[in-house]
Motif scaffolding. Structure first.
Motif, PDB file in Angstrom:
ATOM      1  N   VAL A  13       0.933  -1.208   0.505  1.00 35.47           N
ATOM      2  CA  VAL A  13      -0.367  -0.077  -0.154  1.00 35.47           C
ATOM      3  C   VAL A  13       0.782   1.467   0.146  1.00 35.47           C
ATOM      4  CG1 VAL A  13      -2.177   0.782   1.174  1.00 35.47           C
ATOM      5  CG2 VAL A  13      -2.072  -1.240   0.900  1.00 35.47           C
ATOM      6  N   ASP A  15       0.297   4.890  -0.666  1.00 38.23           N
ATOM      7  CA  ASP A  15      -0.493   5.742  -0.075  1.00 38.23           C
ATOM      8  C   ASP A  15      -1.854   5.511  -0.158  1.00 38.23           C
ATOM      9  OD1 ASP A  15      -0.596   8.131   1.130  1.00 38.23           O
ATOM     10  OD2 ASP A  15      -0.663   9.000  -0.716  1.00 38.23           O
ATOM     11  N   SER A  16      -2.646   6.661   1.399  1.00 39.21           N
ATOM     12  CA  SER A  16      -3.733   5.736   1.972  1.00 39.21           C
ATOM     13  C   SER A  16      -4.456   7.029   2.736  1.00 39.21           C
ATOM     14  CB  SER A  16      -4.066   3.889   2.092  1.00 39.21           C
ATOM     15  OG  SER A  16      -3.276   4.531   3.974  1.00 39.21           O
ATOM     16  N   ASP A  18      -7.941   6.717   5.224  1.00 40.71           N
ATOM     17  CA  ASP A  18      -9.340   6.405   5.828  1.00 40.71           C
ATOM     18  C   ASP A  18     -10.292   7.445   6.771  1.00 40.71           C
ATOM     19  OD1 ASP A  18     -11.012   4.644   6.899  1.00 40.71           O
ATOM     20  OD2 ASP A  18     -10.082   3.014   7.803  1.00 40.71           O
ATOM     21  N   LYS A  23     -12.676   4.866   2.056  1.00 47.06           N
ATOM     22  CA  LYS A  23     -11.631   4.459   1.979  1.00 47.06           C
ATOM     23  C   LYS A  23     -10.667   4.438   1.035  1.00 47.06           C
ATOM     24  CE  LYS A  23      -7.614   1.341   4.578  1.00 47.06           C
ATOM     25  NZ  LYS A  23      -8.008   0.602   4.899  1.00 47.06           N
ATOM     26  N   GLU A  25      -7.441   4.022  -1.421  1.00 48.21           N
ATOM     27  CA  GLU A  25      -5.687   2.820  -1.012  1.00 48.21           C
ATOM     28  C   GLU A  25      -4.746   2.613  -2.498  1.00 48.21           C
ATOM     29  OE1 GLU A  25      -5.327  -0.517   1.703  1.00 48.21           O
ATOM     30  OE2 GLU A  25      -7.676  -1.025   1.148  1.00 48.21           O
ATOM     31  N   ILE A  27      -2.589   1.112  -4.299  1.00 51.54           N
ATOM     32  CA  ILE A  27      -1.937  -0.387  -4.530  1.00 51.54           C
ATOM     33  C   ILE A  27      -1.098  -0.283  -5.408  1.00 51.54           C
ATOM     34  CG2 ILE A  27      -3.681  -1.591  -3.010  1.00 51.54           C
ATOM     35  CD1 ILE A  27      -4.418  -3.073  -4.965  1.00 51.54           C
ATOM     36  N   LYS A  58      -7.786   1.505  -4.806  1.00 55.05           N
ATOM     37  CA  LYS A  58      -9.199   0.324  -4.103  1.00 55.05           C
ATOM     38  C   LYS A  58      -9.549   1.830  -3.754  1.00 55.05           C
ATOM     39  CE  LYS A  58      -9.724  -3.244  -0.909  1.00 55.05           C
ATOM     40  NZ  LYS A  58      -8.819  -3.675  -0.321  1.00 55.05           N
TER      41      LYS A  58
END
Length: 278
Positions: A13, A15-16, A18, A23, A25, A27, A58
């Motif tokens: 991952v 960067d993300s 939430d 959320k 992400e 990937i 995602k």
């Protein structure tokens, strides 16, 4: 949840963000080893040696929504519906105008509900940007998806020079509100310069500005006054950013374009051709 854990063993991952109900992400697939074709395997080897990796966005929704570029959906799971995101008669008119003005799609599908949305995998670079009651103007073609709380619209150039010579046309994509958006960048985040202007001026010889705050004024100016100034400076027209706000530059973007078009030798020739046009 995906039952096969080996899938997760092959991803990072990058960067993300939430927010509980939303959320996002970025990937990255660590390796691509599924080829049974020797020719394809050779290409995959060179891609890996060059440091390129396959990436994918995602989005996990919890009674929320995500606006995406048309055709970007790869697959989805859960109780999710797709909305044309027209917004009534007035919204339809605005989106048709956006289509005509920016040459980008008039309708960005809105996926809403609870579940997971995977967008198409790509070797591109994806960047997470969060807005807090703010507004940014982005380069054409780099908007990828956004939280449904954001508005994706149109910004017009404020002066004739920017419209005629700015390289972006008369209109650009404007993202406003509070929420998270993801941009598809031509370069990785490590090669982007973020300038925070404080009632200052930034001038760029080229078309590699990716993003600017809506509060920053954009125009195009000559680098020198008159023919003598142009000849002595060696430059022509400069993209000019003035005011207070943020400007993102991708200085390596033209280098990749030059290599792709003419090979590495074009870089060695560039300084000579630049200073000695004859």
């Amino acid at each position: 949840m995906i039952a096969e854990s080996k899938f997760y063993n092959n991803i990072n991952v990058l960067d993300s963000v939430d927010k509980g109900n939303f959320k996002a992400e970025i990937i990255e697939y660590k390796s691509l080893t599924g080829s049974k074709n020797p020719s394809l395997a050779r290409h995959l080897y060179y891609i890996q040696q060059a440091g390129m990796t396959l990436k994918q966005v995602k989005v996990t929704l919890n009674n929320s929504g995500v606006i995406v570029e048309p055709g970007a959906l790869y697959f989805q799971k859960g109780n999710i519906t797709c909305d044309a995101n027209i917004g009534g008669v007035g919204g339809l008119a605005k989106k048709m105008i956006k289509n005509k003005l920016t040459n980008e799609s008039a309708f960005n599908p809105l996926y809403k509900g609870t579940g997971e949305v995977f967008l198409e995998p790509s070797f591109s670079h994806f960047i997470v940007v969060s807005l807090d009651n703010g507004s940014i103007i982005v380069d054409k073609g780099i908007f990828y998806c956004a939280e449904s709380s954001l508005e994706v619209g149109v910004a017009s150039q404020k002066n004739i020079s920017a419209g005629l010579f700015g390289g972006e046309g008369w209109f650009q994509t404007k993202i406003s509100g509070t929420g998270t958006c993801i941009l598809e960048s031509p370069v990785p985040m490590s090669e982007i310069l973020k300038y925070n202007l404080d009632n200052e001026r930034l001038q760029v010889d080229g078309n590699f500005a990716l993003l600017r705050s809506d509060s920053v004024k954009f125009s195009v100016e000559r680098s020198g006054k008159g023919i003598a100034g142009k000849l002595t400076s060696g430059e022509g027209l400069l993209q000019t950013f003035e005011g207070t706000g943020t400007v993102w530059l991708a200085p390596t973007q033209p280098v990749y374009g030059s290599i792709g078009a003419s090979g590495v030798s074009s870089l060695a020739a560039a300084p000579y051709n630049r200073n000695n046009p004859a």
